[in-house]
Design an enzyme around this catalytic site. Structure first.
Site, short mmCIF file in Angstrom:
data_model
loop_
_atom_site.label_atom_id
_atom_site.label_comp_id
_atom_site.label_asym_id
_atom_site.label_seq_id
_atom_site.Cartn_x
_atom_site.Cartn_y
_atom_site.Cartn_z
N TYR A 134 17.48 6.65 19.20
CA TYR A 134 16.76 6.07 18.07
C TYR A 134 16.47 4.62 18.38
O TYR A 134 17.38 3.81 18.62
CB TYR A 134 17.56 6.16 16.78
CG TYR A 134 16.92 5.38 15.66
CD1 TYR A 134 15.72 5.82 15.09
CD2 TYR A 134 17.49 4.19 15.20
CE1 TYR A 134 15.11 5.08 14.08
CE2 TYR A 134 16.88 3.46 14.19
CZ TYR A 134 15.69 3.90 13.64
OH TYR A 134 15.09 3.18 12.65
N GLN B 279 -12.25 5.17 -17.09
CA GLN B 279 -12.92 6.02 -18.06
C GLN B 279 -11.83 6.55 -18.99
O GLN B 279 -11.15 7.53 -18.68
CB GLN B 279 -13.66 7.17 -17.38
CG GLN B 279 -14.46 8.04 -18.35
CD GLN B 279 -15.04 9.29 -17.70
OE1 GLN B 279 -14.56 9.74 -16.66
NE2 GLN B 279 -16.07 9.86 -18.31
N ARG C 81 -6.48 22.94 -13.50
CA ARG C 81 -6.24 24.17 -12.74
C ARG C 81 -5.32 23.96 -11.54
O ARG C 81 -4.84 24.93 -10.95
CB ARG C 81 -7.57 24.77 -12.30
CG ARG C 81 -8.42 25.27 -13.48
CD ARG C 81 -9.84 25.59 -13.05
NE ARG C 81 -9.88 26.67 -12.07
CZ ARG C 81 -10.96 26.98 -11.35
NH1 ARG C 81 -12.08 26.26 -11.50
NH2 ARG C 81 -10.92 27.97 -10.49
N GLY D 256 -17.75 13.45 -19.66
CA GLY D 256 -18.79 13.95 -18.79
C GLY D 256 -19.13 13.01 -17.65
O GLY D 256 -18.74 11.84 -17.64
N THR D 257 -19.87 13.55 -16.68
CA THR D 257 -20.20 12.78 -15.48
C THR D 257 -21.13 11.61 -15.78
O THR D 257 -21.02 10.55 -15.17
CB THR D 257 -20.85 13.70 -14.44
OG1 THR D 257 -21.93 14.42 -15.05
CG2 THR D 257 -19.83 14.69 -13.88
N GLY E 27 -14.67 12.56 -6.05
CA GLY E 27 -13.41 12.41 -5.34
C GLY E 27 -12.75 13.70 -4.94
O GLY E 27 -11.81 13.69 -4.15
N SER F 291 27.73 2.40 29.78
CA SER F 291 27.72 3.56 28.89
C SER F 291 28.84 3.47 27.87
O SER F 291 29.95 3.04 28.17
CB SER F 291 27.89 4.84 29.71
OG SER F 291 26.81 5.00 30.60
N LEU G 287 -16.55 9.35 -8.44
CA LEU G 287 -15.98 9.84 -9.70
C LEU G 287 -14.63 10.49 -9.41
O LEU G 287 -14.54 11.48 -8.67
CB LEU G 287 -16.94 10.84 -10.35
CG LEU G 287 -18.37 10.31 -10.60
CD1 LEU G 287 -19.18 11.34 -11.40
CD2 LEU G 287 -18.34 8.97 -11.32
#
Length: 448
Positions: free
Chosen positions: A346, A75, A15, A80-81, A104, A403, A8
């Site tokens: 790099y 959904q 929040r 609701g669950t 989840g 170089s 779910l």
């Protein structure tokens, strides 16, 4: 017995005060939902269904990346669950076996706990925990392992509120039984929602068996706020550090090593302080990672030494006894056995043969503004300091670049390549230039 998972993941998580769906906030360098998927995958389920709602498009993309075999269902209204599970059930049509419902935003449930749920012989099995502070959790009224009913806090008597065995919300149920019980759920409650917990009472009313499997309270921790996410991160890291040490990893300062959900480290690896692992890192036995390194999406073989102050990015493949030193970045490159990249370099989109030495300040110039190109360097070559390798380009076995060279053409095996302007010296000119500049500076000061 065949297993299916329903995860779910439809809640908004108000929040969290975020535009990002709650289940996509990261814990251990992975979305919260990844933890539930990883725990569930340990059971080798035949089907995995994720129920998305708020931010469904983003959740769907994340799930496709995390678990390509999982199916996402929508959904549209969060009712609701029980309603969420109802959206998943059509995707399980024809499945015969046991369904485990996970959340989840509950990242710490262990595979062993889910195995216990799957092995329960009861028609409906609920995961419970003994709460240090039961608070407003739903209470599990049970006799031994037999579950009589779930009582929500607001509906509980004083005697029931004294119960410390609480409901985690996770449950396991026969697929056919779950479909029948969920179809019969009502929403005659203050919230007008369909509660998955009501299937226990419905099962008991039919004379079906209901049981409780318990786990430590810490496994049931749900994430609802940023503060809870931060506390969960601390718990996750503590667990990963302890597991690493138990598995034979040495950490000189464990509190400063940060793991990802899928970090894999072999025994006798040594980790210095202040190391951060992103997703997708595998380190074989006997490697050493020095201080202040950041690694993600890379594979490090036995005996390699990395750092300090090195960064390995996705696609970095390091063979045995490779050395990557300070202020070196490696991305999408394969380094053969015994390659040495000491410092200030790099390497991007490169293939480096065994025994090759890469001098300080070397850069593979892999991007032309539109396309990426590869650099290929053979075995036992020597790349001089401050060499710019303009890809696509190949340097043969045993070749040498001088170089300060800019290499734009292929270098044959055993050849020396020089690609720099001829030095010109003008005797006394530096002195004259400095005298002129100092005179100009003095004149400006006098005028001010």
């Amino acid at each position: 017995m065949a297993i299916a998972l329903i995860v779910l993941a439809a809640g908004q998580g108000t929040r969290m005060n975020s535009d990002l769906p709650k289940v996509l906030h990261r814990l251990g360098a992975a979305p919260l939902v990844a933890h539930a998927l990883a725990a569930g995958r340990a059971l080798e389920p035949e089907r995995v269904i994720v129920v998305a709602g708020h931010g469904a498009e983003a959740v769907t993309k994340a799930v496709a990346r995390l678990d390509p075999e999982a199916e996402v269902v929508l959904q549209e209204e969060q009712l609701g669950t029980g309603h969420a599970v109802a959206q998943a059930l059509p995707a399980l049509a024809g499945f015969e076996g046991r369904v485990i419902v996970l959340y989840g935003d509950t990242p710490f449930i262990r595979p062993e706990t889910l195995e216990a749920l799957a092995a329960s012989p009861a028609d409906v099995t609920v995961l419970g925990f003994e709460a240090a502070d039961p608070g407003r959790y739903g209470r599990l009224v049970a006799q031994g392992a037999t579950l009589e009913r779930i009582v929500e806090f607001k509906d509980a008597t004083e005697a029931e509120r004294a119960i410390t065995l609480c409901n985690s919300g996770v449950l396991a149920c026969d697929a056919a039984v779950l479909a029948r019980l969920v179809a019969g759920l009502g929403n005659d409650n203050a919230a007008g929602e369909y509660y998955l917990t009501d299937v226990v009472a419905a099962a008991r009313a039919e004379g079906l068996a209901a049981e409780v499997v318990t786990c430590p309270e810490a496994e049931t921790l749900g994430i609802n706020t940023r503060a809870e996410l931060a506390r969960a991160e601390a718990l996750f890291q503590a667990r990963m550090r302890a597991e690493a040490q138990e598995n034979g990893v040495t950490m000189t300062d464990p509190a400063t090593v940060w793991f990802a959900l899928d970090t894999y480290i072999g025994r006798d690896v040594v980790l210095g302080p202040n190391i951060v692992f992103g997703p997708g890192v595998t380190i074989e036995s006997g490697a050493t990672i020095e201080a202040f390194c950041h690694l993600e999406g890379c594979h490090i073989s036995r005996g390699a030494t990395i750092g300090p102050f090195a960064r390995l990015r996705p696609g970095a493949e390091l063979a045995e006894d490779v050395h990557v030193g300070n202020f070196v970045e490696v991305k999408n490159s394969i380094l053969g056995e015994g390659v040495k990249v000491g410092h200030l370099t790099y390497l991007g989109d490169a293939d480096i043969g065994e025994g090759t030495n890469i001098g300080a300040g070397t850069v593979t110039c892999n991007y032309d503004g539109v396309f990426k190109h590869r650099t290929t360097i053979g075995a036992n070559a020597f790349i001089g300091s401050d060499t710019m390798l303009v890809a696509p380009v190949t340097v043969g076995d045993g070749a040498l670049t001088a170089s300060g060279s800019v290499i734009t053409n292929d270098v044959a095996p055993g050849a020396l390549a020089l690609g720099r302007a001829k030095q010109v010296s003008k005797p006394g000119l530096a002195t004259k230039l400095f005298e002129r500049l100092r005179a100009q500076k003095a004149s400006l000061k006098k005028g001010a």
